[in-house]
Every structure is written in C-alpha cells, then in structure tokens.
Scaffold this motif. Structure first.
Motif, mmCIF file in Angstrom:
data_model
loop_
_atom_site.group_PDB
_atom_site.id
_atom_site.type_symbol
_atom_site.label_atom_id
_atom_site.label_comp_id
_atom_site.label_asym_id
_atom_site.label_seq_id
_atom_site.Cartn_x
_atom_site.Cartn_y
_atom_site.Cartn_z
ATOM 1 N N ALA A 81 0.837 -1.205 0.000
ATOM 2 C CA ALA A 81 0.000 0.000 0.000
ATOM 3 C C ALA A 81 0.868 1.250 0.000
ATOM 4 C CB ALA A 81 -0.920 -0.007 1.219
ATOM 5 N N SER A 82 1.976 1.217 0.732
ATOM 6 C CA SER A 82 2.896 2.362 0.742
ATOM 7 C C SER A 82 3.516 2.574 -0.638
ATOM 8 C CB SER A 82 3.997 2.134 1.786
ATOM 9 O OG SER A 82 4.868 3.241 1.856
ATOM 10 N N ILE A 83 3.822 1.478 -1.321
ATOM 11 C CA ILE A 83 4.366 1.573 -2.681
ATOM 12 C C ILE A 83 3.325 2.158 -3.626
ATOM 13 C CG2 ILE A 83 5.128 0.211 -4.686
ATOM 14 C CD1 ILE A 83 6.472 -1.683 -2.686
ATOM 15 N N GLN A 84 2.085 1.676 -3.512
ATOM 16 C CA GLN A 84 1.039 2.147 -4.418
ATOM 17 C C GLN A 84 0.796 3.648 -4.258
ATOM 18 O OE1 GLN A 84 -2.888 0.384 -3.905
ATOM 19 N NE2 GLN A 84 -3.291 0.555 -6.079
ATOM 20 N N HIS A 85 0.848 4.155 -3.032
ATOM 21 C CA HIS A 85 0.594 5.574 -2.790
ATOM 22 C C HIS A 85 1.839 6.435 -2.961
ATOM 23 C CE1 HIS A 85 -3.550 5.245 -1.395
ATOM 24 N NE2 HIS A 85 -3.199 4.167 -0.715
ATOM 25 N N GLY A 86 3.025 5.822 -2.882
ATOM 26 C CA GLY A 86 4.258 6.592 -2.984
ATOM 27 C C GLY A 86 5.224 5.964 -3.966
ATOM 28 N N ASN A 87 6.334 5.440 -3.441
ATOM 29 C CA ASN A 87 7.281 4.723 -4.300
ATOM 30 C C ASN A 87 7.998 3.657 -3.489
ATOM 31 O OD1 ASN A 87 9.864 5.826 -3.198
ATOM 32 N ND2 ASN A 87 9.061 7.761 -4.022
ATOM 33 N N ALA A 88 8.668 2.756 -4.194
ATOM 34 C CA ALA A 88 9.271 1.592 -3.546
ATOM 35 C C ALA A 88 10.419 1.976 -2.628
ATOM 36 C CB ALA A 88 9.758 0.601 -4.609
ATOM 37 N N ALA A 89 11.178 3.012 -3.003
ATOM 38 C CA ALA A 89 12.332 3.407 -2.197
ATOM 39 C C ALA A 89 11.897 3.872 -0.818
ATOM 40 C CB ALA A 89 13.104 4.510 -2.911
ATOM 41 N N VAL A 90 10.933 4.788 -0.768
ATOM 42 C CA VAL A 90 10.449 5.306 0.516
ATOM 43 C C VAL A 90 9.789 4.197 1.333
ATOM 44 C CG1 VAL A 90 8.808 6.873 1.609
ATOM 45 C CG2 VAL A 90 10.195 7.671 -0.302
ATOM 46 N N ALA A 91 8.985 3.355 0.680
ATOM 47 C CA ALA A 91 8.302 2.263 1.390
ATOM 48 C C ALA A 91 9.314 1.308 2.021
ATOM 49 C CB ALA A 91 7.394 1.506 0.423
ATOM 50 N N THR A 92 10.345 0.957 1.283
ATOM 51 C CA THR A 92 11.348 0.020 1.796
ATOM 52 C C THR A 92 12.131 0.629 2.944
ATOM 53 O OG1 THR A 92 11.562 -0.935 -0.416
ATOM 54 C CG2 THR A 92 13.299 -1.445 1.163
ATOM 55 N N LEU A 93 12.512 1.887 2.807
ATOM 56 C CA LEU A 93 13.298 2.531 3.853
ATOM 57 C C LEU A 93 12.481 2.743 5.125
ATOM 58 C CD1 LEU A 93 15.163 5.040 1.533
ATOM 59 C CD2 LEU A 93 16.223 3.183 2.824
ATOM 60 N N LEU A 94 11.213 3.118 4.982
ATOM 61 C CA LEU A 94 10.363 3.276 6.164
ATOM 62 C C LEU A 94 10.156 1.944 6.874
ATOM 63 C CD1 LEU A 94 7.620 5.818 5.008
ATOM 64 C CD2 LEU A 94 9.383 6.174 6.734
ATOM 65 N N GLN A 95 10.096 0.866 6.102
ATOM 66 C CA GLN A 95 9.921 -0.453 6.715
ATOM 67 C C GLN A 95 11.101 -0.789 7.623
ATOM 68 O OE1 GLN A 95 10.025 -4.263 4.374
ATOM 69 N NE2 GLN A 95 7.851 -4.327 4.888
ATOM 70 N N TYR A 96 12.258 -0.220 7.316
ATOM 71 C CA TYR A 96 13.448 -0.498 8.114
ATOM 72 C C TYR A 96 13.512 0.327 9.391
ATOM 73 C CZ TYR A 96 15.682 -3.980 5.271
ATOM 74 O OH TYR A 96 15.979 -5.165 4.643
ATOM 75 N N LEU A 97 12.392 0.972 9.757
ATOM 76 C CA LEU A 97 12.252 1.539 11.100
ATOM 77 C C LEU A 97 11.938 0.452 12.120
ATOM 78 C CD1 LEU A 97 10.184 4.778 10.412
ATOM 79 C CD2 LEU A 97 12.599 4.635 11.003
ATOM 80 N N ALA A 98 11.624 -0.736 11.635
ATOM 81 C CA ALA A 98 11.239 -1.840 12.518
ATOM 82 C C ALA A 98 12.256 -2.108 13.632
ATOM 83 C CB ALA A 98 10.995 -3.106 11.694
#
Length: 303
Positions: free
Chosen positions: A96-113
């Motif tokens: 969903a983050s990719i669909q609304h934005g882009n793959a780079a931001v979605a992947t990097l935000l996921q690494y807040l885990a």
C-alpha cells in the motif's frame, strides 16, 4: 568452511536481497500500468509464493513438518495469528505504501522496525538503552526526516498516505520479527513462512477474492512484472536467504541484507525515474547506515 559453499552462500544472500529490493519497484510499475491494486497483488502473491515454499519443503526437507505444525493446538493458534497479523500486515502495508508513494520510501520506512523493536523491549524491561541504541534512534529519525521532507519542514516530499502505510509497515515488520521467534525454534522456516503466506492470502481472499481481479487483460510486460514479484521477489528471495544460512552466519546474512533498500532506491531512481533530492539521498544514507550498524552490532555481540 568449504570456499565453494561460502561463495554459494554469498551469491544466494546477495541475490535474494537484491530481488527483495527490486520487487517493490516492479510492483510500483505494475500498479501504474494495470488495473491491479494492492488487494489483488497481495492476495495472489501470498497464495502462490506460500504454496511454492511448502512444495520446496515437501521435496527437499522434512515433509512431515507441513502437517505436524497443526497437531499442537497452541502452535496452530500462534501460526494463525502470525499469518493474519504478521505476514498479511507486513505484505499489505508495504504494498500500500508503494502504491501511494514509491518503492524506495516504502522500503526505507519499513526499516524503522529495528528501532520499534528496541523501544518495545525497553518497555518490557528486556533490554537497557545504550549509547549505540541512541545512535540507532538518531539515524532512524534523521533518515526519515530528510527522506520524507527533502530538508523542508513546510511539506512532505511523498504523499501522506504513503508515509502512514510505510510507518505501519515498519510496525508490522517489528511484530512479525518478534512473534515468529518461538515458531522458528520448533519448525523449519519454509514451513512457518509458507503456511503464514497461505493463511494471510486466504484471510485477504475473504475480503477481496482473487477472482475479483482481472488478470486476463494484461500485456506481456505486465505478466512478466507479476511473475517477477511473485516468484523472484517473494518465493525465490526468501528461499535464497534461508539457504544462505547453511554456509554463512546469521550476522553475515543480516549485514548483506542491507542491499535490499539500496536496490529499491537505485531501481526507483534510475528505472522509474522518480526524482530524489540531495536531502533524500542523505536520508537514504542515514537509514542504510542504521541497518549496517544494527548488523555490525549483532556480529560484534556474538563474537
């Protein structure tokens, strides 16, 4: 260790991490060029990839575990929760983050885990906050600030829904990582993740059946993108990562796994031609530095 086996392990983990990172970019391309939405893609991705992982387990490893995991009521319940709350949440929020934005931001935000895990363990009083943890948090916050604002506090550089879904993706990944530990101590990873994917796919199918998505009207390119996301970006990426543990230490695979966000950023910028400003590159560097620091800390603490 046999040098050939080590080279094989390095090839597997590097290839798997790159496939993981690239799959998000390819999914974004699929969203842009077809009527497939996040519901349809996640459902099909989970059901097919999970079935393939269990097929690999059946032919290559201990096939009795495929059914055996359901014989204990407590384990079965934990697996159901892991599939619905862990696996499905991680996959859905990320896409969903990719669909609304882009793959780079979605992947990097996921690494807040990892940062979320640190705070959770602190609240549970299972760890003490150290200077290294402080540096980890600073890198995460600075990386997110530069990545999402491009240095300007007046407006976000990516759509707000993409940010929300990306942060939720990080939280889902934190839950996924912590909740899976007891299951992975008892059963092979292919069994746990394969069943979790199928459970998550079936759970989403109740809301959005896969036959509600029209896959018959796609171009050849779109079919290739879909195949890449399901086969290379999900099934093969995970399989290669697991297999690399046979010849590499978990610390090495964790360190090399940092190639995933790097692959996502590079393919987003140079293939999809998404604009990335100076401060966004700086934020990318902060988050990749965070991942490397965490992996290095794991290696240091185990040596």
């Amino acid at each position: 260790m046999n040098p050939t086996a080590r080279r094989k392990g390095l090839f597997l983990v590097i290839t798997g991490a790159i496939f993981w990172g690239m799959s998000g970019t390819v999914a974004k391309k699929l969203f842009e060029q077809t009527a497939i939405d996040v519901n349809g893609l996640v459902t099909v991705r989970l059901l097919i990839a999970g079935s393939l992982l269990l097929t690999i387990q059946f032919w290559v490893k201990d096939r009795s575990q495929i059914v055996g995991v359901w014989r204990n009521r407590r384990t079965a319940l934990r697996l159901l929760v892991f599939g619905l709350v862990g696996m499905l949440s991680v996959q859905y929020t990320y896409m969903a983050s990719i669909q609304h934005g882009n793959a780079a931001v979605a992947t990097l935000l996921q690494y807040l885990a990892p940062v979320m895990i640190i705070f959770y363990l602190m609240l549970r009083k299972q760890m003490v906050f150290t200077r290294k943890d402080l540096l980890t948090v600073i890198l995460a916050l600075a990386g997110c600030f530069f990545l999402l604002t491009n240095g300007s506090i007046s407006e976000l550089s990516v759509p707000f829904p993409a940010v929300v879904w990306g942060i939720l993706s990080g939280a889902a990944l934190a839950f996924y990582t912590l909740y899976a530990v007891p299951l992975l101590r008892q059963y092979d990873s292919l069994v746990i993740v394969g069943w979790a994917m199928i459970i998550g796919g079936l759970g989403l199918s109740v809301i959005h059946p896969p036959w509600h998505t029209d896959f018959t009207d796609l171009t050849i390119d779109a079919y290739l993108y879909l195949a890449f996301v399901v086969l290379f970006g999900t099934m093969i990426a995970f399989w290669f990562y697991i297999e690399s543990l046979q010849s590499l230490s978990p610390q090495e695979t964790s360190l090399l796994g940092s190639l995933e966000p790097l692959a996502a950023v590079i393919t987003t910028v140079f293939w999809l031609k998404e604009p990335f400003g100076f401060f966004q590159w700086l934020g990318t560097g902060c988050i990749i530095g965070l991942i490397l620091l965490l992996a290095w800390n794991k290696k240091s603490s185990s040596s």
